[in-house]
Design an enzyme around this catalytic site. Structure first.
Site, PDB file in Angstrom:
ATOM      1  N   ASP A   1       0.614   4.913   1.951  1.00  0.00           N
ATOM      2  CA  ASP A   1       0.019   5.641   2.989  1.00  0.00           C
ATOM      3  C   ASP A   1      -0.950   6.725   2.607  1.00  0.00           C
ATOM      4  OD1 ASP A   1       0.948   3.930   4.957  1.00  0.00           O
ATOM      5  OD2 ASP A   1       2.675   5.438   5.525  1.00  0.00           O
TER       6      ASP A   1
ATOM      7  N   ARG B   1       5.043   6.095  14.176  1.00  0.00           N
ATOM      8  CA  ARG B   1       5.026   6.681  12.689  1.00  0.00           C
ATOM      9  C   ARG B   1       4.328   8.078  12.905  1.00  0.00           C
ATOM     10  NH1 ARG B   1       1.202   3.958   8.048  1.00  0.00           N
ATOM     11  NH2 ARG B   1      -0.024   5.948   8.522  1.00  0.00           N
TER      12      ARG B   1
ATOM     13  N   HIS C   1       0.654  -1.280  -0.014  1.00  0.00           N
ATOM     14  CA  HIS C   1       0.001  -0.059  -0.138  1.00  0.00           C
ATOM     15  C   HIS C   1       0.747   1.272   0.128  1.00  0.00           C
ATOM     16  CE1 HIS C   1       0.809  -0.349   4.244  1.00  0.00           C
ATOM     17  NE2 HIS C   1       0.736   0.665   4.260  1.00  0.00           N
TER      18      HIS C   1
ATOM     19  N   HIS D   1       4.716   0.121   0.243  1.00  0.00           N
ATOM     20  CA  HIS D   1       5.470  -0.717   1.362  1.00  0.00           C
ATOM     21  C   HIS D   1       4.446  -1.793   1.710  1.00  0.00           C
ATOM     22  CE1 HIS D   1       3.532   2.760   3.496  1.00  0.00           C
ATOM     23  NE2 HIS D   1       3.607   1.801   4.627  1.00  0.00           N
TER      24      HIS D   1
HETATM   25  C1  SIN Z   1       2.893   1.043   7.861  1.00  0.00           C
HETATM   26  O1  SIN Z   1       2.478   0.513   6.693  1.00  0.00           O
HETATM   27  O2  SIN Z   1       3.212   2.061   7.936  1.00  0.00           O
HETATM   28  C2  SIN Z   1       3.891   0.261   8.820  1.00  0.00           C
HETATM   29  C3  SIN Z   1       4.967  -0.532   8.297  1.00  0.00           C
HETATM   30  C4  SIN Z   1       5.713  -1.101   9.087  1.00  0.00           C
HETATM   31  O3  SIN Z   1       5.356  -1.690  10.200  1.00  0.00           O
HETATM   32  O4  SIN Z   1       6.708  -1.706   8.723  1.00  0.00           O
END
Ligand code: SIN
Length: 275
Positions: free
Chosen positions: A95, A264, A93, A249
């Protein structure tokens, strides 16, 4: 500072960088624009220092669905406890692509990492675009696609472990859809890239669902090629920042029985222009 590329297409490790130092920021910013994923090891930031680094880039966009850090609600908690099975962000995805002005980037800080596994894998949407044939690029030119949060964060997810454990919530806010060009011009680098992703893109505008599914499936399979990817192995204290207008990612769910705890921060973006 030494900038060491992770692969030929995507990602770089910034050796000797310190996100707290004013004089490092310009080089960090340039590396981010060039490499799309930057890894800065051993930062061990307080939440205030994490937010101060984020604010150097511009306003913060607080995620509506992630659990928030009680003391610092602008920080989203990305957590998997040893007894939990689901990982947040396991599908490929980008973000916030469901927003009209999708997030510029995300800054993930590792607080606690599992003994093994728990890597994050990234994919370059510019490299994926470049590798398409000219005829296929022509076909995509002028197309727009719908992105939605409903099926991922909405009421249909009420029974999932992630929602029941409180790691995801606010289902009532998962009502917005956004229309973006399938090919965008990156707002900072000017490079063309694909802007569709498997988790949030639901349909190419103006096509039947079957036509759209077929075309998106071709693009998704193409983008997943390993030569467009890089993979980040985490240690506590590391920062990885990725460009949401240039990458996909996914979090790898391969560390059952161990704890992985990250903070995050997501940055405000802008409306995307067609490429
Ligand atoms: C995310 O998708 O923001 C998390 C990525 C992760 O935990 O590695």
């Amino acid at each position: 500072m030494e900038i060491v590329p992770l692969t030929g297409e995507l990602g770089a490790e910034l050796l000797g960088a310190d996100v707290r130092r004013d004089e490092d920021f310009e080089t960090i910013q340039a590396a981010f624009i060039e490499h799309s994923v930057i890894v800065i090891r051993d930062q061990k930031l307080t939440p205030d220092e994490h937010l101060a680094f984020a604010r150097r880039w511009g306003p913060i966009n607080v995620n509506r669905f992630f659990q928030k850090l009680d003391s610092h609600p602008e920080i989203a908690v990305v957590l998997k406890e040893p007894h939990q099975k689901e990982v947040i962000g396991e599908g490929w995805h980008t973000d916030h692509s469901y927003d009209n002005s999708p997030a510029l980037g995300s800054i993930l800080h590792a607080i606690e990492t599992p003994a093994y596994g728990g890597d994050t894998v990234f994919c370059s949407m510019a490299a994926a675009y470049d590798a398409l044939s000219d005829r296929f690029k022509e076909l995509l030119s002028g197309l727009y696609a719908w992105h939605s949060s409903r099926h991922t964060f909405g009421e249909s997810q009420a029974d999932t472990e992630s929602v029941k454990s409180g790691r995801l919530g606010n289902a009532a806010l998962a009502v917005q859809d956004a229309l973006h060009p399938v090919v965008i011009v990156h707002p900072l680098s000017g490079r063309k890239g694909l802007y569709v992703n498997p988790v949030f893109t639901t349909r190419i505008d103006g096509l039947t669902q079957a036509e759209s599914d077929g075309l998106l499936n071709i693009l998704f399979q193409h983008c997943m090629r390993p030569e467009f990817q890089c993979r980040v192995r985490w240690q506590a204290g590391d920062i990885t920042m990725w460009d949401n207008r240039a990458t996909w990612h996914k979090a790898i769910n391969d560390y059952h029985g161990h704890r992985r705890y990250m903070h995050r921060v997501t940055l405000e973006g802008c409306a995307l222009q067609a490429g």
